[in-house]
Design a protein around this motif. Structure first.
Motif, PDB file in Angstrom:
ATOM      1  N   ASN A 115      -0.846   7.310  -7.189  1.00 58.81           N
ATOM      2  CA  ASN A 115      -1.861   8.365  -7.206  1.00 58.81           C
ATOM      3  C   ASN A 115      -1.347   9.632  -7.876  1.00 58.81           C
ATOM      4  OD1 ASN A 115      -3.589   6.642  -5.933  1.00 58.81           O
ATOM      5  ND2 ASN A 115      -3.321   7.529  -3.913  1.00 58.81           N
ATOM      6  N   SER A 148      -7.795   3.839  -5.059  1.00 59.95           N
ATOM      7  CA  SER A 148      -6.424   3.754  -4.558  1.00 59.95           C
ATOM      8  C   SER A 148      -6.230   4.634  -3.320  1.00 59.95           C
ATOM      9  CB  SER A 148      -5.447   4.171  -5.663  1.00 59.95           C
ATOM     10  OG  SER A 148      -4.129   4.183  -5.199  1.00 59.95           O
ATOM     11  N   TYR A 149      -6.775   5.832  -3.361  1.00 60.81           N
ATOM     12  CA  TYR A 149      -6.672   6.771  -2.244  1.00 60.81           C
ATOM     13  C   TYR A 149      -7.341   6.212  -0.990  1.00 60.81           C
ATOM     14  CZ  TYR A 149      -7.044  11.205   0.286  1.00 60.81           C
ATOM     15  OH  TYR A 149      -6.965  12.194   1.228  1.00 60.81           O
ATOM     16  N   SER A 177      -5.519   2.047   5.253  1.00 64.99           N
ATOM     17  CA  SER A 177      -4.568   1.066   5.756  1.00 64.99           C
ATOM     18  C   SER A 177      -3.219   1.633   6.193  1.00 64.99           C
ATOM     19  CB  SER A 177      -4.337  -0.005   4.692  1.00 64.99           C
ATOM     20  OG  SER A 177      -3.874   0.595   3.502  1.00 64.99           O
ATOM     21  N   ALA A 178      -2.949   2.899   5.912  1.00 63.41           N
ATOM     22  CA  ALA A 178      -1.648   3.481   6.262  1.00 63.41           C
ATOM     23  C   ALA A 178      -1.848   4.789   7.019  1.00 63.41           C
ATOM     24  CB  ALA A 178      -0.831   3.728   5.000  1.00 63.41           C
ATOM     25  N   LEU A 186       1.080   3.232  -3.216  1.00 62.99           N
ATOM     26  CA  LEU A 186      -0.101   3.911  -3.748  1.00 62.99           C
ATOM     27  C   LEU A 186       0.015   5.436  -3.853  1.00 62.99           C
ATOM     28  CD1 LEU A 186      -2.951   1.706  -2.245  1.00 62.99           C
ATOM     29  CD2 LEU A 186      -1.991   1.674  -4.560  1.00 62.99           C
ATOM     30  N   PRO A 187       0.639   6.150  -2.908  1.00 61.14           N
ATOM     31  CA  PRO A 187       0.764   7.596  -3.112  1.00 61.14           C
ATOM     32  C   PRO A 187       1.527   7.944  -4.400  1.00 61.14           C
ATOM     33  CG  PRO A 187       1.220   7.068  -0.833  1.00 61.14           C
ATOM     34  CD  PRO A 187       1.117   5.758  -1.574  1.00 61.14           C
ATOM     35  N   VAL A 214       0.818  -1.219   0.000  1.00 63.28           N
ATOM     36  CA  VAL A 214       0.000   0.000   0.000  1.00 63.28           C
ATOM     37  C   VAL A 214       0.849   1.266   0.000  1.00 63.28           C
ATOM     38  CG1 VAL A 214      -2.024  -1.068   1.062  1.00 63.28           C
ATOM     39  CG2 VAL A 214      -0.304   0.030   2.500  1.00 63.28           C
ATOM     40  N   TYR A 215       2.116   1.160   0.415  1.00 61.69           N
ATOM     41  CA  TYR A 215       2.973   2.345   0.462  1.00 61.69           C
ATOM     42  C   TYR A 215       3.422   2.807  -0.918  1.00 61.69           C
ATOM     43  CZ  TYR A 215       2.688   1.626   5.391  1.00 61.69           C
ATOM     44  OH  TYR A 215       2.200   1.482   6.659  1.00 61.69           O
ATOM     45  N   TYR A 220      -5.300   3.258   0.421  1.00 61.35           N
ATOM     46  CA  TYR A 220      -4.098   3.735   1.115  1.00 61.35           C
ATOM     47  C   TYR A 220      -4.439   4.340   2.472  1.00 61.35           C
ATOM     48  CZ  TYR A 220       0.011   6.362   2.424  1.00 61.35           C
ATOM     49  OH  TYR A 220       1.070   6.863   3.137  1.00 61.35           O
ATOM     50  N   HIS A 221      -5.393   5.263   2.493  1.00 59.99           N
ATOM     51  CA  HIS A 221      -5.700   5.960   3.737  1.00 59.99           C
ATOM     52  C   HIS A 221      -6.469   5.098   4.740  1.00 59.99           C
ATOM     53  CE1 HIS A 221      -3.830   9.770   3.063  1.00 59.99           C
ATOM     54  NE2 HIS A 221      -4.235   9.714   1.810  1.00 59.99           N
ATOM     55  N   TYR A 243       7.950  10.732   3.187  1.00 54.43           N
ATOM     56  CA  TYR A 243       7.438   9.359   3.283  1.00 54.43           C
ATOM     57  C   TYR A 243       8.507   8.480   3.909  1.00 54.43           C
ATOM     58  CZ  TYR A 243       3.363  10.319   0.337  1.00 54.43           C
ATOM     59  OH  TYR A 243       2.188  10.803  -0.161  1.00 54.43           O
TER      60      TYR A 243
END
Length: 184
Positions: free
Chosen positions: A54, A97-98, A104-105, A50-51, A47-48, A101-102, A182
Motif C-alpha cells: 500500500n 488491498s487496504y 483480516s489483520a 499489504l501495508p 496479508v501482512y 488487510y484491515h 509492525y
C-alpha cells in the motif's frame, strides 16, 4: 451543458447519484471492517505484506498525480489523462488491498511517545478524514475529465487534486512512521 459534454442532464443526474452512493458506501464499509469485533480468516500470513504494498501504491500514485499536474500545466493533455488514469487505477487497487488487510489483520498501534506521537496522530487523522471525503470530488473530477467537461473538471479539481495528493503523500508518511511497530 458544456460544448464538449456528451452526457444528457438525465445521464448526469444518474452518474451523480452513483458517485454519491459509492462515496458514502466505501467509507462506511471500510469503517465497519476496521472496527468489526473479529477479523476474517484468510488462512495465510500473506496479508501482512499489504501495508508495504500500500505504501508503494500510494507513493506511485503521488508520482502519477504530480506528473499529471506537470503535463496539464504544459498542455500535454494525453499524458495528463494517462497519469490521472494511472493514479485512479492505483487508488482502486489500494482500496482493495487496504480493505483486505484491515478485514483480516489487527491494526498496529503506534509506539512513539511525546511530540512524535502527536505529529503521527495529526497526520493520521487528517489523512483518514480527507481520504473519506476525497472520494466524491475525485470521482466527480475523473468523470468530468473523461467526458470532456473541461470547465466543470477544472472547478472540481481545484479542491480534489490537493486533497488527493495530500492523502497519497500522508499515507506514505503514516506508513513510514508506523512501520517500525509492525510485528510481521
Amino acid at each position: 451543458m458544456e460544448k464538449n459534454s456528451i452526457s444528457s442532464p438525465k445521464e448526469e443526474k444518474g452518474v451523480y447519484r452513483v458517485i454519491t452512493i459509492i462515496s458514502i458506501l466505501i467509507p462506511v464499509v471500510v469503517a465497519i471492517l476496521l472496527f468489526m469485533p473479529s477479523k476474517l480468516d484468510l488462512a495465510s500470513e500473506w496479508v501482512y505484506f499489504l501495508p508495504h504494498l500500500n505504501a508503494v501504491i500510494n507513493f506511485t500514485a503521488s508520482l502519477a498525480l504530480i506528473a499529471g499536474l506537470v503535463f496539464i500545466k504544459n498542455k500535454r493533455i494525453n499524458f495528463h489523462r494517462i497519469c490521472m488514469t494511472i493514479a485512479f487505477g492505483l487508488g482502486a487497487i489500494f482500496l482493495v488491498s487496504y480493505v483486505v488487510y484491515h478485514a483480516s489483520a489487527e491494526s498496529t498501534s503506534f509506539g512513539g511517545e511525546g511530540l512524535i506521537r502527536t505529529v503521527y496522530f495529526v497526520i493520521l487523522l487528517t489523512h483518514i478524514v480527507l481520504a473519506a471525503v476525497a472520494l466524491f470530488p475525485i470521482l466527480l473530477a475523473y468523470y468530468y475529465g473523461t467526458k470532456g467537461m473541461v470547465e466543470k473538471h477544472r472547478k472540481i479539481v481545484r479542491y480534489a487534486y490537493p486533497i488527493w495528493l495530500y492523502v497519497t503523500i500522508s499515507g506514505v508518511i503514516v506508513y513510514l512512521m508506523i512501520s517500525p511497530y509492525y510485528s510481521h
